[in-house]
Design an enzyme around this catalytic site. Sequence first.
Site, PDB file in Angstrom:
ATOM      1  N   SER A  75       0.845  -1.195   0.000  1.00  0.00           N
ATOM      2  CA  SER A  75       0.000   0.000   0.000  1.00  0.00           C
ATOM      3  C   SER A  75       0.877   1.239   0.000  1.00  0.00           C
ATOM      4  O   SER A  75       2.013   1.214   0.503  1.00  0.00           O
ATOM      5  CB  SER A  75      -0.898   0.021   1.236  1.00  0.00           C
ATOM      6  OG  SER A  75      -1.592   1.245   1.340  1.00  0.00           O
ATOM      7  N   TYR A  85      -1.209  -0.505  10.497  1.00  0.00           N
ATOM      8  CA  TYR A  85      -1.439  -0.867   9.096  1.00  0.00           C
ATOM      9  C   TYR A  85      -0.254  -0.402   8.248  1.00  0.00           C
ATOM     10  O   TYR A  85       0.323  -1.153   7.464  1.00  0.00           O
ATOM     11  CB  TYR A  85      -2.743  -0.236   8.595  1.00  0.00           C
ATOM     12  CG  TYR A  85      -3.082  -0.580   7.159  1.00  0.00           C
ATOM     13  CD1 TYR A  85      -3.788  -1.739   6.854  1.00  0.00           C
ATOM     14  CD2 TYR A  85      -2.694   0.251   6.112  1.00  0.00           C
ATOM     15  CE1 TYR A  85      -4.106  -2.070   5.545  1.00  0.00           C
ATOM     16  CE2 TYR A  85      -2.997  -0.064   4.800  1.00  0.00           C
ATOM     17  CZ  TYR A  85      -3.702  -1.225   4.522  1.00  0.00           C
ATOM     18  OH  TYR A  85      -4.000  -1.533   3.215  1.00  0.00           O
TER      19      TYR A  85
END
Length: 254
Positions: free
Chosen positions: A138, A148
Amino acid sequence: MPTALVTGATAGIGLEFARQLAASGHDLVLVARDAARLESVAADLARTHGVAAEVLVADLVDPEQLATVEQRLADRARPVDVLINNAGFGLKERFDVNPIELEQAQHDVLVRAVLRLTHAAVPGMLERGRGGVLNVSSVAAFLPRGTYSAAKAWVNSFSLWAHQEYAARGVRVMALCPGFVRTEFHQRLGVADRDATAPRVLWLEPDRLVRDALADFERGRAISVPSRRYKVIVGASRLVPRSALQRLQGLGRK
């Protein structure tokens, strides 16, 4: 025919990888938690593209179920040529609010599963002198976004090292770093108005994302950042002070 194993294959980026790989002549091993949906996707892809589509129902948080996927990847009699580590996990609340069990589950999917599945796949690829691993990371890996972001930063670092380690022996490894993609990801997080989370210009379509990612994978790139707008964001992340990057916390979930 070459074989590709795709985790998180029933929706979003994973489903698009399965579609495009099937269209290019790959047999498939599809991994996801939802058995009914998995069987439906497999049947559709087999019928549409004339490929074999094997189903593995597995929750990658569960060590025993993860082990079944590892065993399939390590099976020398049924070699897997391409591994797509796509299974996703995201948490809506902040680290200090989330139960530690949820944080651990996210880590298990985003880090442990990538580590173990890659470890299961690579030895056979090295023996054959060909193959590849594409890890869906990501753009959050380049931004300070809690656990994350930290997990995706690990995916990038691991992929870059593995690319450098194994490319000369015929095994490609790449991290794909998308930003906002029009998938079910935000709905599963409980975000009611997905379009309110980011300007329209930042949203990517999964078909173009995957097409460009596979092209970068064929070129032997270690890191793939889609679209000029995200390349600018990643470039800026290396120049902008961390305090300023904190204000970009809305960016980066795939």
